[in-house]
Design a protein around this motif. Structure first.
Motif, short mmCIF file in Angstrom:
data_model
loop_
_atom_site.label_atom_id
_atom_site.label_comp_id
_atom_site.label_asym_id
_atom_site.label_seq_id
_atom_site.Cartn_x
_atom_site.Cartn_y
_atom_site.Cartn_z
N ASN A 57 22.02 -9.21 13.75
CA ASN A 57 21.80 -8.48 14.98
C ASN A 57 22.47 -7.10 14.89
O ASN A 57 23.54 -6.98 14.29
CB ASN A 57 22.36 -9.24 16.18
CG ASN A 57 22.02 -8.59 17.51
OD1 ASN A 57 20.97 -7.99 17.67
ND2 ASN A 57 22.92 -8.70 18.46
N ILE A 58 21.83 -6.11 15.48
CA ILE A 58 22.42 -4.78 15.58
C ILE A 58 22.60 -4.48 17.06
O ILE A 58 21.64 -4.56 17.83
CB ILE A 58 21.53 -3.71 14.92
CG1 ILE A 58 21.33 -4.05 13.43
CG2 ILE A 58 22.14 -2.32 15.08
CD1 ILE A 58 20.29 -3.19 12.75
N ARG A 59 23.82 -4.16 17.46
CA ARG A 59 24.10 -3.89 18.87
C ARG A 59 23.52 -2.53 19.26
O ARG A 59 23.78 -1.52 18.61
CB ARG A 59 25.60 -3.89 19.12
CG ARG A 59 26.30 -5.15 18.70
CD ARG A 59 26.35 -6.16 19.83
NE ARG A 59 26.76 -7.47 19.38
CZ ARG A 59 27.98 -7.95 19.45
NH1 ARG A 59 28.95 -7.22 19.94
NH2 ARG A 59 28.24 -9.18 19.02
N GLU A 60 22.73 -2.54 20.32
CA GLU A 60 22.18 -1.29 20.83
C GLU A 60 23.29 -0.48 21.48
O GLU A 60 24.24 -1.03 22.03
CB GLU A 60 21.08 -1.56 21.85
CG GLU A 60 19.81 -2.08 21.24
CD GLU A 60 18.67 -2.17 22.25
OE1 GLU A 60 18.77 -1.54 23.34
OE2 GLU A 60 17.69 -2.85 21.94
N ILE A 61 23.15 0.84 21.40
CA ILE A 61 24.13 1.72 22.04
C ILE A 61 23.39 2.67 22.96
O ILE A 61 22.21 2.93 22.78
CB ILE A 61 24.96 2.50 21.01
CG1 ILE A 61 24.05 3.33 20.11
CG2 ILE A 61 25.83 1.59 20.19
CD1 ILE A 61 24.79 4.30 19.23
N ILE A 101 30.23 -12.89 12.35
CA ILE A 101 31.18 -11.84 11.98
C ILE A 101 30.65 -10.50 12.50
O ILE A 101 29.48 -10.17 12.31
CB ILE A 101 31.37 -11.79 10.45
CG1 ILE A 101 31.97 -13.10 9.96
CG2 ILE A 101 32.24 -10.60 10.05
CD1 ILE A 101 31.99 -13.24 8.47
N ILE A 102 31.52 -9.75 13.17
CA ILE A 102 31.15 -8.43 13.71
C ILE A 102 31.77 -7.36 12.81
O ILE A 102 32.95 -7.40 12.51
CB ILE A 102 31.66 -8.26 15.16
CG1 ILE A 102 31.17 -9.39 16.07
CG2 ILE A 102 31.27 -6.88 15.70
CD1 ILE A 102 29.68 -9.47 16.24
N GLU A 103 30.94 -6.42 12.38
CA GLU A 103 31.39 -5.31 11.51
C GLU A 103 30.84 -4.00 12.05
O GLU A 103 29.90 -3.98 12.84
CB GLU A 103 30.85 -5.50 10.08
CG GLU A 103 31.53 -6.58 9.29
CD GLU A 103 32.95 -6.22 8.94
OE1 GLU A 103 33.28 -5.04 8.75
OE2 GLU A 103 33.76 -7.16 8.84
N LEU A 162 25.67 11.75 18.25
CA LEU A 162 25.42 10.34 17.97
C LEU A 162 26.59 9.76 17.17
O LEU A 162 27.19 10.45 16.34
CB LEU A 162 24.12 10.19 17.17
CG LEU A 162 22.87 10.65 17.91
CD1 LEU A 162 21.67 10.68 16.98
CD2 LEU A 162 22.59 9.75 19.10
N PRO A 163 26.91 8.49 17.39
CA PRO A 163 28.03 7.88 16.65
C PRO A 163 27.72 7.77 15.16
O PRO A 163 26.57 7.64 14.76
CB PRO A 163 28.16 6.50 17.30
CG PRO A 163 26.85 6.23 17.93
CD PRO A 163 26.26 7.55 18.29
N LYS A 164 28.77 7.82 14.36
CA LYS A 164 28.61 7.72 12.91
C LYS A 164 28.46 6.27 12.45
O LYS A 164 28.00 6.01 11.34
CB LYS A 164 29.80 8.37 12.20
CG LYS A 164 29.89 9.87 12.44
CD LYS A 164 31.03 10.45 11.64
CE LYS A 164 31.27 11.92 11.90
NZ LYS A 164 30.16 12.79 11.85
N THR A 165 28.87 5.32 13.30
CA THR A 165 28.76 3.91 12.94
C THR A 165 28.16 3.13 14.11
O THR A 165 28.23 3.57 15.25
CB THR A 165 30.13 3.29 12.58
OG1 THR A 165 30.98 3.35 13.72
CG2 THR A 165 30.78 3.98 11.39
N VAL A 166 27.60 1.97 13.78
CA VAL A 166 27.12 1.04 14.80
C VAL A 166 27.69 -0.34 14.50
O VAL A 166 28.06 -0.64 13.36
CB VAL A 166 25.57 0.97 14.85
CG1 VAL A 166 24.98 2.27 15.31
CG2 VAL A 166 24.99 0.55 13.51
#
Length: 185
Positions: free
Chosen positions: A5-9, A33-35, A21-25
Motif C-alpha cells: 500500500n502507498i499512503r496518499e498525501i 512494516i511502514i517505511e 511536493l514531499p521528497k518521500t512518501v
C-alpha cells in the motif's frame, strides 16, 4: 519486500504559488512494516497552479537497489527494525563459530555495514560448536539473541541458547560485557 500500500498525501498551496511536493512518501510493506521511500513526481503543469482548483499528481517510487544476495556467505538471515530507526542483521557464518551483527539506516545499507563479532563459541563443552541461526529480539528494554549450538565434543548435540544484554546498543553484546547466556527454556 513487496509494497502492499502507498499512503496518499494531500498538499495545499495558494493559487499562483509554487507547489512544494514531499521528497518521500510512506509505504506499507508485507507484514505491516511502514517505511518511507523517495518519490519522483511527474512534471507539474504550472498553468494548473494559476487559479483555484484541485488536481491529482502522480509520482514514481524510487525503489532501493538491493544487491542479490544482500550479504554474501551468510545463512539463516534475520533482520529487525528497531525503534531507534536502525535495521539490525544477524546470520550464521560459514565457520559456525561466532555471532555477528550489522546495523544500518536502510535494508540496502546492511550490505556495506560494518560487521561486528558480538560473541564467539566456547572452546569446550556447551556452546562449543555449530553456532547457527541467531535471532535478535528486543523485549522489555533488553536485547536477546537466541541461537542454536552444539557441544564442542558433538556438534550435532544441538540445543537453543540465549545471550542477554541490557545496553541500549546490541552491538555491545560481547561476552565480557554481557556474559549471561543460558539454555532457552
Amino acid at each position: 519486500m513487496k509494497i502492499t500500500n502507498i499512503r496518499e498525501i494531500e498538499v495545499q498551496a495558494a493559487a499562483g504559488r509554487e507547489l512544494l511536493l514531499p521528497k518521500t512518501v510512506e509505504v506499507e510493506l508485507e507484514g505491516g512494516i511502514i517505511e518511507r521511500y523517495p518519490v519522483e513526481w511527474e512534471q507539474v503543469d504550472t498553468s494548473l497552479l494559476a487559479g483555484p482548483g484541485e488536481f491529482v499528481m502522480e509520482g514514481e517510487i524510487v525503489d532501493d537497489d538491493y544487491p542479490n544476495p544482500l550479504i554474501e556467505q551468510r545463512a539463516d538471515p534475520y533482520v529487525l527494525k528497531h525503534t531507534d530507526g536502525y535495521y539490525y542483521f544477524t546470520a550464521s557464518v560459514p565457520e559456525y563459530d561466532r555471532i555477528i551483527l550489522r546495523r544500518a539506516k536502510t535494508i540496502a545499507g546492511l550490505a556495506a555495514a560494518e560487521e561486528k563479532v558480538i560473541w564467539r563459541k566456547h572452546d569446550q563443552g556447551e556452546m562449543g560448536s555449530h553456532i547457527r541461526a541467531p535471532e535478535l529480539h528486543y523485549i522489555d528494554g533488553r536485547w536477546y539473541i537466541y541461537f542454536a549450538a552444539g557441544t564442542a565434543e558433538d556438534k550435532w548435540h544441538i540445543r537453543p541458547y540465549v545471550l542477554e544484554c541490557v545496553d541500549e546498543n546490541p552491538l555491545t553484546i560481547i561476552e565480557h560485557l554481557c556474559p549471561k547466556s543460558s539454555a532457552a527454556r
